[in-house]
Design a protein around this motif. Structure first.
Motif, PDB file in Angstrom:
ATOM      1  N   HIS A 149      -7.043  -2.475   2.313  1.00  0.00           N
ATOM      2  CA  HIS A 149      -6.763  -1.175   2.920  1.00  0.00           C
ATOM      3  C   HIS A 149      -8.016  -0.284   2.916  1.00  0.00           C
ATOM      4  O   HIS A 149      -8.265   0.440   3.880  1.00  0.00           O
ATOM      5  N   HIS A 150      -8.788  -0.350   1.857  1.00  0.00           N
ATOM      6  CA  HIS A 150      -9.968   0.509   1.719  1.00  0.00           C
ATOM      7  C   HIS A 150     -11.262  -0.154   2.190  1.00  0.00           C
ATOM      8  O   HIS A 150     -12.290   0.520   2.298  1.00  0.00           O
ATOM      9  N   THR A 181      -4.671  -3.188  -1.780  1.00  0.00           N
ATOM     10  CA  THR A 181      -5.457  -1.956  -1.908  1.00  0.00           C
ATOM     11  C   THR A 181      -6.891  -2.176  -1.458  1.00  0.00           C
ATOM     12  O   THR A 181      -7.464  -1.349  -0.733  1.00  0.00           O
ATOM     13  N   LYS A 238       1.250   4.055  -3.081  1.00  0.00           N
ATOM     14  CA  LYS A 238       1.102   5.495  -2.852  1.00  0.00           C
ATOM     15  C   LYS A 238       2.321   6.265  -3.365  1.00  0.00           C
ATOM     16  O   LYS A 238       2.204   7.371  -3.876  1.00  0.00           O
ATOM     17  N   ARG A 239       3.519   5.670  -3.221  1.00  0.00           N
ATOM     18  CA  ARG A 239       4.747   6.300  -3.717  1.00  0.00           C
ATOM     19  C   ARG A 239       4.732   6.424  -5.242  1.00  0.00           C
ATOM     20  O   ARG A 239       5.305   7.364  -5.790  1.00  0.00           O
ATOM     21  N   TYR A 240       4.103   5.485  -5.923  1.00  0.00           N
ATOM     22  CA  TYR A 240       4.061   5.530  -7.389  1.00  0.00           C
ATOM     23  C   TYR A 240       3.461   6.836  -7.882  1.00  0.00           C
ATOM     24  O   TYR A 240       3.893   7.373  -8.900  1.00  0.00           O
ATOM     25  N   ALA A 241       2.470   7.338  -7.190  1.00  0.00           N
ATOM     26  CA  ALA A 241       1.794   8.565  -7.627  1.00  0.00           C
ATOM     27  C   ALA A 241       2.724   9.773  -7.592  1.00  0.00           C
ATOM     28  O   ALA A 241       2.650  10.640  -8.464  1.00  0.00           O
ATOM     29  N   SER A 242       3.615   9.841  -6.614  1.00  0.00           N
ATOM     30  CA  SER A 242       4.464  11.021  -6.483  1.00  0.00           C
ATOM     31  C   SER A 242       5.882  10.835  -7.031  1.00  0.00           C
ATOM     32  O   SER A 242       6.591  11.815  -7.222  1.00  0.00           O
ATOM     33  N   VAL A 301       0.849  -1.194   0.000  1.00  0.00           N
ATOM     34  CA  VAL A 301       0.000   0.000   0.000  1.00  0.00           C
ATOM     35  C   VAL A 301       0.884   1.243   0.000  1.00  0.00           C
ATOM     36  O   VAL A 301       0.656   2.182  -0.766  1.00  0.00           O
ATOM     37  N   ARG A 302       1.920   1.234   0.835  1.00  0.00           N
ATOM     38  CA  ARG A 302       2.853   2.370   0.866  1.00  0.00           C
ATOM     39  C   ARG A 302       3.564   2.534  -0.476  1.00  0.00           C
ATOM     40  O   ARG A 302       3.736   3.649  -0.973  1.00  0.00           O
TER      41      ARG A 302
END
Length: 183
Positions: free
Chosen positions: A134-135, A131, A20-24, A16-17
Motif C-alpha cells: 500500500h505504501h 501495508t 486503519k480501523r484498528y487505530a480508531s 489495509v482498511r
C-alpha cells in the motif's frame, strides 16, 4: 505495477482498511475478539473451571481468569500433548512451540492451534505485506529472491502425530506450498 503485484494488492486491500480501523476502534475490536475467544473456550475444561459462561465483559474476564504463569497452564498443555481434544481450545492441537527457557532452565511447550497460527502469526505476515504494498506502489511481488530463516522442529520430541519446535518452524510449515519452493 505488474499483474501479479496488482492481484496480490487487490487480494490484500481489505487488510489495509482493517488495519486503519484498528487505530480508531481498537477497544471495541479487542473486546469483540476477547468475547469470541471466551465463547469458543467455554466448554473446555479451562473454560468450565473459570466459568466462561458468565463472562460478558473485560471486568468479568479479569475476575474469572486471573493472570497466571506457565505452571498454571502446564497440566492442560500436557493433556493436549497426550492427544486430548478441547482442553484449552476447540479441537486437537498437534503443534507446539518451545520456549527459549529464559525464565527457567525448563523448556515450556506452548500449544499452537491451526486456527491461532492462521489468524495470528500468518495473518501478521499478510498484514505486513499489505501495508508495505500500500505504501510502496513501485514494488513488485514475485520478482527476485526472498529468504526465510526458520527455526526447526525437535526430532527427539516430535512424533508422528505431534510436532514440537520453534514457532518459526510451525509458521514455515503452515505457509502455502508455493512460498516454500526452493531453488
Amino acid at each position: 505495477m505488474d499483474f501479479i503485484t496488482r492481484l496480490v494488492s487487490l487480494f490484500l486491500h481489505h487488510r489495509v482498511r482493517a488495519i486503519k480501523r484498528y487505530a480508531s476502534h481498537s477497544k471495541a475490536i479487542q473486546m469483540k475478539m476477547l468475547l469470541r475467544l471466551v465463547k469458543a473456550a467455554r466448554n473446555t475444561p479451562w473454560g468450565k473451571e473459570h466459568d466462561y459462561r458468565s463472562i460478558h465483559s473485560y471486568a468479568d474476564f479479569a475476575s474469572h481468569d486471573p493472570i497466571g504463569d506457565y505452571s498454571s497452564h502446564k497440566s492442560y498443555s500436557l493433556k493436549m500433548m497426550e492427544g486430548a481434544p478441547d482442553v484449552l481450545c476447540k479441537g486437537v492441537v498437534t503443534h507446539y512451540a518451545t520456549s527459549s527457557g529464559t525464565t527457567s532452565d525448563v523448556v515450556k511447550f506452548i500449544p499452537v492451534s491451526k486456527r491461532g497460527l492462521r489468524r495470528n502469526h500468518l495473518q501478521g505476515g499478510r498484514d505486513v505485506t499489505a501495508t508495505y504494498l500500500h505504501h510502496n506502489r513501485h514494488s513488485r511481488v514475485a520478482h527476485g529472491y526472498s529468504l526465510i530463516l526458520s527455526g526447526s522442529y525437535d526430532d527427539h520430541l516430535s512424533t508422528d502425530r505431534m510436532r514440537i519446535g520453534d514457532i518459526s518452524a510451525n509458521m514455515t510449515e503452515a505457509f502455502p506450498q508455493f512460498y516454500r519452493k526452493t531453488t
